[in-house]
Design an enzyme around this catalytic site. Structure first.
Site, PDB file in Angstrom:
ATOM      1  N   ASP A  15      12.908  21.190  25.487  1.00 47.64           N
ATOM      2  CA  ASP A  15      11.872  22.018  26.112  1.00 47.64           C
ATOM      3  C   ASP A  15      12.170  22.216  27.592  1.00 47.64           C
ATOM      4  OD1 ASP A  15       9.506  23.418  26.279  1.00 47.64           O
ATOM      5  OD2 ASP A  15       8.267  21.832  25.414  1.00 47.64           O
ATOM      6  N   ASP A  30       5.064  30.055  22.025  1.00 45.06           N
ATOM      7  CA  ASP A  30       3.985  29.092  21.799  1.00 45.06           C
ATOM      8  C   ASP A  30       2.840  29.736  21.039  1.00 45.06           C
ATOM      9  OD1 ASP A  30       5.006  26.796  22.757  1.00 45.06           O
ATOM     10  OD2 ASP A  30       4.060  26.903  24.729  1.00 45.06           O
TER      11      ASP A  30
HETATM   12  C1  DGJ Z   1       5.733  23.567  25.200  1.00 40.18           C
HETATM   13  C2  DGJ Z   1       6.294  23.861  23.851  1.00 40.18           C
HETATM   14  O1  DGJ Z   1       6.529  25.213  23.689  1.00 40.18           O
HETATM   15  C3  DGJ Z   1       5.373  23.289  22.787  1.00 40.18           C
HETATM   16  O2  DGJ Z   1       5.837  23.635  21.517  1.00 40.18           O
HETATM   17  C4  DGJ Z   1       5.297  21.812  22.966  1.00 40.18           C
HETATM   18  O3  DGJ Z   1       6.546  21.245  22.725  1.00 40.18           O
HETATM   19  C5  DGJ Z   1       4.819  21.480  24.379  1.00 40.18           C
HETATM   20  N1  DGJ Z   1       5.605  22.138  25.382  1.00 40.18           N
HETATM   21  C6  DGJ Z   1       4.863  20.009  24.617  1.00 40.18           C
HETATM   22  O4  DGJ Z   1       4.559  19.682  25.901  1.00 40.18           O
END
Ligand code: DGJ
Length: 742
Positions: free
Chosen positions: A479, A549
């Site tokens: 991430d 997301d």
């Molecule tokens: C952002 C990501 O896109 C999510 O899927 C998740 O992993 C969160 N961060 C976790 O902090």
């Protein structure tokens, strides 16, 4: 495929069966561009394409040659201020303050295959027969700066790649303040410009407009390729549609600050520039030092936008993505993020994983919150050691419990970041990117580590490698949850601060490369708050990426549709999540959520224990379906049929290479009463094959489905069907066709 050079006319012709790229040395010694497009005949002299009509009010001509004004000449790597007033491909700041250069053709080399680009991701070949590469050497005699322009033409498809290497062969240091990967001067501007833009949770929405005199650009100055714009643009003729017409796609294999721009000049010529964003870029080149630009890929298609996308898909799937997972179908996963967020215990995780296993899931992924003091998003980043209060036997213990269930185990990291409240920051406060004496802005309560420094990358590598070495980790979600601000490295001198953004991304690539090499069977999925770094640079290391997301099925239609213009379906991370959806609070039927997620890597972003028994049975059926069809869905030839950006119906399909199996995804956003009769014309089928609809048993010839269309009229006229529990809104269907005897 061949690269031809005609000495008499100093003309290069790079061609394969589909495309030609023609350029020649101009009378003043610069490199001039003559043609890029559909394959044309081989001839020695294409100089008639070098047009120099004398124009009123342009008296800026070369001494001794009144016909030569670079303002009107199409060039390979233009320099501003040399009678060319357009934005430049290269700018070199010299010790006397000048930026003027005069790059003269010195010679060239032609070789089979394709060389690697040191430290950078790039497309590759597996045998020398797959491509040929031309290196054209230019030199500015006053400074001694040499430019090597690299051109690769692939044997198959309309694929052409470019990059440049700049070497200081002079005695004095110079500063490279612009070094684009691609400069492409097209002879007219009769194009529509397509860009893929948006925001967090709204990534890669298609935007179309006509080119006009002036500048049209997309860019990133955030340190990551960004949610806002993708390093990918398309120029298409106004009449071009998905199935026919000319289109050129321009894609940059890079994950940092970029610029993609089209400048239409006063005589309707179009200059496309693509490369590292010149804003703030300043790379000092001491004597004998070199700088390599990222690679830009151009795809020419006369088979419409689908033809262009399919060429990108094959190239990026087969000759950009690498390693163990490149050709393998992707495991169906269950990620705990939307199921628990930070609120989990080891037993709760095992409980979620247990139900997932029962439903057929293959990989359980533990997301954020397992390390350091990470009980919320204010602390812990940088401390990549399991929190013993959450995981009593660490990652090793949890991974073992998951493996005992008969599943693989995957783990989340955010390697480039650090919280102020972390042991790493307390030990190394100077390891963050921040400008002395200035506020260090936080994003999601975190700072960006200075990945331009080797010791920082080494330290993160050691922590990650320790876990991967000890525990059975089969998958990593990498991430990246904030962009770079106040960019400055404590380790570099003032005159090298303009290098930090690029050195940072080289550090990211270096960490990825080391992990790829030392843990070759680990599947990497990239992520940056969803799709904030969904670009070809990362695809080289991580063959799939969490596309957004936003996991709502309706929102995902646009996101995945837009993403498919450049990126293969096997790279698009897409999951089924709960309703009401956590981002838009919409209720969509479970079958629609799966029907969208099938066109991607597929997985679940929820706790399956919380579904009803009936829903759990549906999930089992979905997973069985995906296992049966995922090779076709992820690696088949993908066609966009109806755009969510244009209407209420979205439709797309995949078909196998031998044209014997196809799956059509059909989605209706809003339901209406008493709807019209509707059909969708399928593509890519064999007109003579007979295809059986696997659900109804009805048979159709390929030509019927393509030229008459698949009848999609709604028997229920858009009303909620009684007793089915299905919603009228957000409905969808899959049509599975298999070739059969007539
Ligand atoms: C952002 C990501 O896109 C999510 O899927 C998740 O992993 C969160 N961060 C976790 O902090």
């Amino acid at each position: 495929m061949s690269i031809l050079y005609y000495e008499n006319t100093k003309t290069f012709h790079l061609c394969n069966k589909e495309i030609s790229y023609i350029m020649s040395v101009l009378p003043n010694g610069h490199m001039g561009q003559l043609y890029f497009g559909k394959r044309v005949a081989e001839r020695e002299d294409y100089s008639y394409l070098y047009e120099t009509a004398s124009r009123p009010m342009t008296s800026y001509v070369f001494e001794g040659d009144r016909s030569l004004s670079l303002e009107h000449v199409r060039q390979e790597y233009g320099v501003y201020g040399t009678t060319d007033f357009r934005r430049p491909a290269i700018e070199v700041l010299q010790s006397n303050g000048s930026r003027i250069c005069d790059f003269q053709y010195q010679g060239h080399k032609i070789r089979k295959g394709k060389p690697k680009l040191a430290g950078l991701p790039a497309t590759y070949t597996e045998s020398d027969e797959e491509a040929e590469t031309l290196c054209v050497v230019l030199k500015d005699s006053l400074t001694g700066v040499k430019v090597e322009l690299l051109y690769t033409i692939f044997a198959k498809g309309g694929i052409f790649t470019r990059s440049a290497q700049v070497t200081n062969q002079g005695a004095e240091a110079v500063h490279l303040t612009t070094a684009m990967s691609l400069c492409m001067d097209l002879p007219d501007c009769d194009y529509e410009w397509l860009q893929f833009s948006g925001a967090w949770a709204r990534e890669r929405h298609l935007k179309v407009r006509k080119l006009e005199q002036g500048i049209q650009a997309v860019d990133s100055r955030r340190g990551n390729s960004s949610h806002e714009h993708n390093p990918f643009i398309v120029l298409k003729r106004p009449e071009t549609c998905e199935s026919q017409g000319e289109a050129i796609g321009f894609s940059l294999i890079y994950s940092g600050n970029f610029l993609a721009q089209a400048e239409v000049d006063t005589h309707d010529m179009t200059r496309v520039l693509m490369g590292i964003h010149p804003m703030g870029f300043d790379w000092k080149l001491e004597a004998e030092e070199s700088f390599q630009t990222p690679e830009a890929v151009m795809v020419y298609s006369e088979r419409g936008l689908n033809g262009m996308s399919q060429t990108f898909h094959r190239l990026y799937q087969k000759r950009l993505a690498r390693g163990y997972w490149r050709d393998r179908v992707r495991p169906i996963l269950n990620n705990n993020w939307e199921a628990t967020y930070f609120d989990f215990t080891e037993d709760r995780l095992v409980e979620i994983a247990g139900k997932a296993k029962e439903c057929g899931v293959e990989l359980f992924v533990l997301d954020d919150g397992w390390f350091g003091e990470r009980n919320n998003d204010h602390a812990g980043l940088g401390d990549w050691v399991a929190n013993p209060r959450r995981l009593s036997k660490g990652i090793t213990g949890l991974a073992e419990r998951i493996e005992e269930l008969g599943m693989k185990f995957g783990l989340w990291f955010e390697p480039e970041m650090v919280n102020k409240d972390s042991d790493l920051y307390r030990k190394h406060p100077d390891w963050i990117l921040s400008t002395p004496g200035r506020n260090a802005s936080q994003g999601r309560n975190q700072y960006v580590l200075d990945f331009s420094r080797k010791e920082v990358v080494d330290c993160i590598y050691e922590m990650m490698a320790k876990i991967l070495g000890e525990a059975k980790v089969s998958y990593i979600k990498w991430d990246m949850n904030r962009s770079i601000t106040e960019c400055y490295s404590a380790a570099l001198p003032p005159e090298r601060q303009g290098e930090v953004f690029h050195r940072y991304i080289l550090g990211v690539y270096n960490l990825y490369e080391r992990l790829n090499m030392n843990f070759p069977q680990v599947l990497f999925e990239s992520c940056a708050s969803g799709g904030g770094r969904f670009d070809p640079g990362i695809l080289y290391y991580a063959p799939q990426g969490w596309a957004s997301d936003d996991s709502d099925a309706v929102e995902r239609l646009k996101i995945q549709y837009g993403t498919s213009f450049c990126y293969p379906i096997s790279s698009i991370g897409s999951h089924v999540s709960v309703t009401p959806n956590h981002q838009v609070f919409r209720n969509t039927p479970l079958h629609t959520r799966a029907n969208v997620a099938y066109f991607g890597t597929f997985g679940y972003e929820l706790d399956l224990n919380k579904l009803t028994e009936e829903e759990q049975e549906m999930v089992k059926a979905q997973i069985t379906f995906m296992k049966e069809h995922r090779r076709l869905l992820q690696f088949g030839t993908f066609y966009r049929l109806k755009s969510p950006f244009e209407g209420n119906i979205t439709c797309w399909m995949v078909i196998s290479e031998d044209q014997t199996e196809a799956i059509v995804g059909w989605y209706r956003t809003l339901s209406h009463v008493n709807m019209p009769y509707t059909r969708v014309k399928l593509q890519g089928l064999n007109p003579e094959f007979c295809y059986e609809n696997q659900e109804t048993g009805k048979k159709y010839f390929g030509d019927e489905l393509m030229y008459i269309g698949l009848v999609t009229s709604d028997g229920m006229c858009g009303q909620v069907e009684e007793n089915t529990g299905e919603y009228g809104d957000f409905d969808s269907r899959l049509y599975v066709f298999k070739a059969c005897k007539k």
